[in-house]
Design a protein around this motif. Sequence first.
Motif, PDB file in Angstrom:
ATOM      1  N   ILE A  21       0.858  -1.186   0.000  1.00 11.77           N
ATOM      2  CA  ILE A  21       0.000   0.000   0.000  1.00 11.77           C
ATOM      3  C   ILE A  21       0.892   1.233   0.000  1.00 11.77           C
ATOM      4  O   ILE A  21       1.830   1.332   0.787  1.00 11.77           O
ATOM      5  CB  ILE A  21      -0.925   0.037   1.231  1.00 11.77           C
ATOM      6  N   SER A  22       0.590   2.170  -0.896  1.00 16.23           N
ATOM      7  CA  SER A  22       1.353   3.422  -0.940  1.00 16.23           C
ATOM      8  C   SER A  22       0.401   4.604  -0.996  1.00 16.23           C
ATOM      9  O   SER A  22      -0.732   4.491  -1.459  1.00 16.23           O
ATOM     10  CB  SER A  22       2.297   3.435  -2.144  1.00 16.23           C
ATOM     11  N   ILE A  23       0.882   5.741  -0.499  1.00 15.16           N
ATOM     12  CA  ILE A  23       0.132   6.998  -0.514  1.00 15.16           C
ATOM     13  C   ILE A  23       0.964   8.000  -1.292  1.00 15.16           C
ATOM     14  O   ILE A  23       2.167   8.140  -1.049  1.00 15.16           O
ATOM     15  CB  ILE A  23      -0.088   7.553   0.916  1.00 15.16           C
ATOM     16  N   ARG A  24       0.331   8.699  -2.220  1.00 19.29           N
ATOM     17  CA  ARG A  24       1.036   9.747  -2.954  1.00 19.29           C
ATOM     18  C   ARG A  24       0.035  10.760  -3.481  1.00 19.29           C
ATOM     19  O   ARG A  24      -1.169  10.520  -3.502  1.00 19.29           O
ATOM     20  CB  ARG A  24       1.850   9.158  -4.098  1.00 19.29           C
ATOM     21  N   ARG A  25       0.566  11.887  -3.892  1.00 21.93           N
ATOM     22  CA  ARG A  25      -0.260  12.917  -4.509  1.00 21.93           C
ATOM     23  C   ARG A  25      -0.651  12.454  -5.912  1.00 21.93           C
ATOM     24  O   ARG A  25       0.179  11.917  -6.645  1.00 21.93           O
ATOM     25  CB  ARG A  25       0.531  14.230  -4.590  1.00 21.93           C
ATOM     26  N   ALA A  26      -1.911  12.626  -6.279  1.00 20.58           N
ATOM     27  CA  ALA A  26      -2.368  12.252  -7.618  1.00 20.58           C
ATOM     28  C   ALA A  26      -1.784  13.216  -8.643  1.00 20.58           C
ATOM     29  O   ALA A  26      -1.494  14.373  -8.339  1.00 20.58           O
ATOM     30  CB  ALA A  26      -3.891  12.283  -7.686  1.00 20.58           C
ATOM     31  N   MET A  27      -1.617  12.714  -9.861  1.00 24.50           N
ATOM     32  CA  MET A  27      -1.085  13.529 -10.957  1.00 24.50           C
ATOM     33  C   MET A  27      -2.209  13.911 -11.920  1.00 24.50           C
ATOM     34  O   MET A  27      -3.182  13.158 -12.084  1.00 24.50           O
ATOM     35  CB  MET A  27       0.002  12.758 -11.698  1.00 24.50           C
ATOM     36  N   ALA A  28      -2.057  15.044 -12.573  1.00 24.25           N
ATOM     37  CA  ALA A  28      -3.084  15.563 -13.483  1.00 24.25           C
ATOM     38  C   ALA A  28      -3.556  14.544 -14.513  1.00 24.25           C
ATOM     39  O   ALA A  28      -4.761  14.445 -14.763  1.00 24.25           O
ATOM     40  CB  ALA A  28      -2.584  16.839 -14.169  1.00 24.25           C
ATOM     41  N   PRO A  29      -2.680  13.742 -15.131  1.00 26.85           N
ATOM     42  CA  PRO A  29      -3.168  12.785 -16.127  1.00 26.85           C
ATOM     43  C   PRO A  29      -4.070  11.692 -15.547  1.00 26.85           C
ATOM     44  O   PRO A  29      -4.725  10.963 -16.295  1.00 26.85           O
ATOM     45  CB  PRO A  29      -1.901  12.163 -16.718  1.00 26.85           C
ATOM     46  N   ILE A  70      -5.009  16.509  -4.006  1.00 24.39           N
ATOM     47  CA  ILE A  70      -5.623  15.213  -3.742  1.00 24.39           C
ATOM     48  C   ILE A  70      -4.532  14.156  -3.631  1.00 24.39           C
ATOM     49  O   ILE A  70      -3.629  14.096  -4.459  1.00 24.39           O
ATOM     50  CB  ILE A  70      -6.663  14.851  -4.833  1.00 24.39           C
ATOM     51  N   HIS A  71      -4.622  13.379  -2.570  1.00 20.85           N
ATOM     52  CA  HIS A  71      -3.726  12.245  -2.368  1.00 20.85           C
ATOM     53  C   HIS A  71      -4.522  10.981  -2.625  1.00 20.85           C
ATOM     54  O   HIS A  71      -5.730  10.930  -2.363  1.00 20.85           O
ATOM     55  CB  HIS A  71      -3.180  12.235  -0.936  1.00 20.85           C
ATOM     56  N   ILE A  72      -3.835   9.980  -3.137  1.00 17.07           N
ATOM     57  CA  ILE A  72      -4.482   8.700  -3.394  1.00 17.07           C
ATOM     58  C   ILE A  72      -3.718   7.585  -2.701  1.00 17.07           C
ATOM     59  O   ILE A  72      -2.510   7.691  -2.477  1.00 17.07           O
ATOM     60  CB  ILE A  72      -4.621   8.415  -4.906  1.00 17.07           C
ATOM     61  N   ALA A  73      -4.460   6.544  -2.357  1.00 18.58           N
ATOM     62  CA  ALA A  73      -3.867   5.329  -1.803  1.00 18.58           C
ATOM     63  C   ALA A  73      -3.950   4.264  -2.876  1.00 18.58           C
ATOM     64  O   ALA A  73      -4.987   4.103  -3.530  1.00 18.58           O
ATOM     65  CB  ALA A  73      -4.627   4.885  -0.559  1.00 18.58           C
ATOM     66  N   LEU A  74      -2.861   3.565  -3.058  1.00 26.31           N
ATOM     67  CA  LEU A  74      -2.797   2.481  -4.032  1.00 26.31           C
ATOM     68  C   LEU A  74      -2.507   1.173  -3.313  1.00 26.31           C
ATOM     69  O   LEU A  74      -1.617   1.112  -2.453  1.00 26.31           O
ATOM     70  CB  LEU A  74      -1.707   2.744  -5.062  1.00 26.31           C
ATOM     71  N   TYR A  75      -3.258   0.148  -3.663  1.00 29.56           N
ATOM     72  CA  TYR A  75      -3.015  -1.202  -3.157  1.00 29.56           C
ATOM     73  C   TYR A  75      -2.659  -2.051  -4.364  1.00 29.56           C
ATOM     74  O   TYR A  75      -3.472  -2.226  -5.268  1.00 29.56           O
ATOM     75  CB  TYR A  75      -4.257  -1.750  -2.453  1.00 29.56           C
ATOM     76  N   GLN A  76      -1.439  -2.520  -4.394  1.00 32.27           N
ATOM     77  CA  GLN A  76      -0.933  -3.305  -5.514  1.00 32.27           C
ATOM     78  C   GLN A  76      -1.222  -2.607  -6.851  1.00 32.27           C
ATOM     79  O   GLN A  76      -1.641  -3.217  -7.822  1.00 32.27           O
ATOM     80  CB  GLN A  76      -1.522  -4.717  -5.498  1.00 32.27           C
ATOM     81  N   GLY A  77      -1.024  -1.293  -6.869  1.00 33.91           N
ATOM     82  CA  GLY A  77      -1.172  -0.500  -8.077  1.00 33.91           C
ATOM     83  C   GLY A  77      -2.590  -0.081  -8.427  1.00 33.91           C
ATOM     84  O   GLY A  77      -2.799   0.604  -9.434  1.00 33.91           O
ATOM     85  N   GLN A  78      -3.573  -0.456  -7.610  1.00 30.71           N
ATOM     86  CA  GLN A  78      -4.967  -0.101  -7.868  1.00 30.71           C
ATOM     87  C   GLN A  78      -5.449   0.905  -6.824  1.00 30.71           C
ATOM     88  O   GLN A  78      -5.034   0.849  -5.668  1.00 30.71           O
ATOM     89  CB  GLN A  78      -5.857  -1.352  -7.806  1.00 30.71           C
TER      90      GLN A  78
END
Length: 160
Positions: A23-31, A63-71
């Motif tokens: 699981i990772s947390i990062r800022r979302a990108m415009a695309p 906006i930050h997003i959480a990704l679990y195994q890339g989803q």
Amino acid sequence: MPDMLVRLYALPEIGASRLGSDISIRRAMAPERRIVVSWIEERFGAGWAGEAEAAFSSTPTRIHIALYQGQLAGFACQDVTALGFFGPTGVDEAMRGRGIGEALLIESLRSMRAAGYAYAIIGGAGPVDFYARAVGAVEIPDSTPGIYAGMLLPDRASGT
């Protein structure tokens, strides 16, 4: 639901570091805008999707997003309905209970602190006990319905 106040200069040091390596947390990108906003609308409705749209209108995004195994697994916005406001935020129902919501909250609030805020407002806080425990948020008296009073809702917009 009341608004809550958070002291950004007193945030806990935990957050994304508690999450597993998948699981990772990062800022979302415009695309990623269309993918993220569609995901939010599907799970949380048009109102939150509208706020997420606004979060993509600046660089860096708010906006930050959480990704679990890339989803996508969750998201958190800041400075969208009003400056100094945190939210909305949500975690996919299947992913709840893993600390993702708390990590998104802390990461977003850290971004607000880095932008120069000393305090943040959690607008229309649903899980009051969660915010109090996670970041020491306190209820703001007489803050219901707050900034959201008179907001168009899907049934009002259609006239039904």
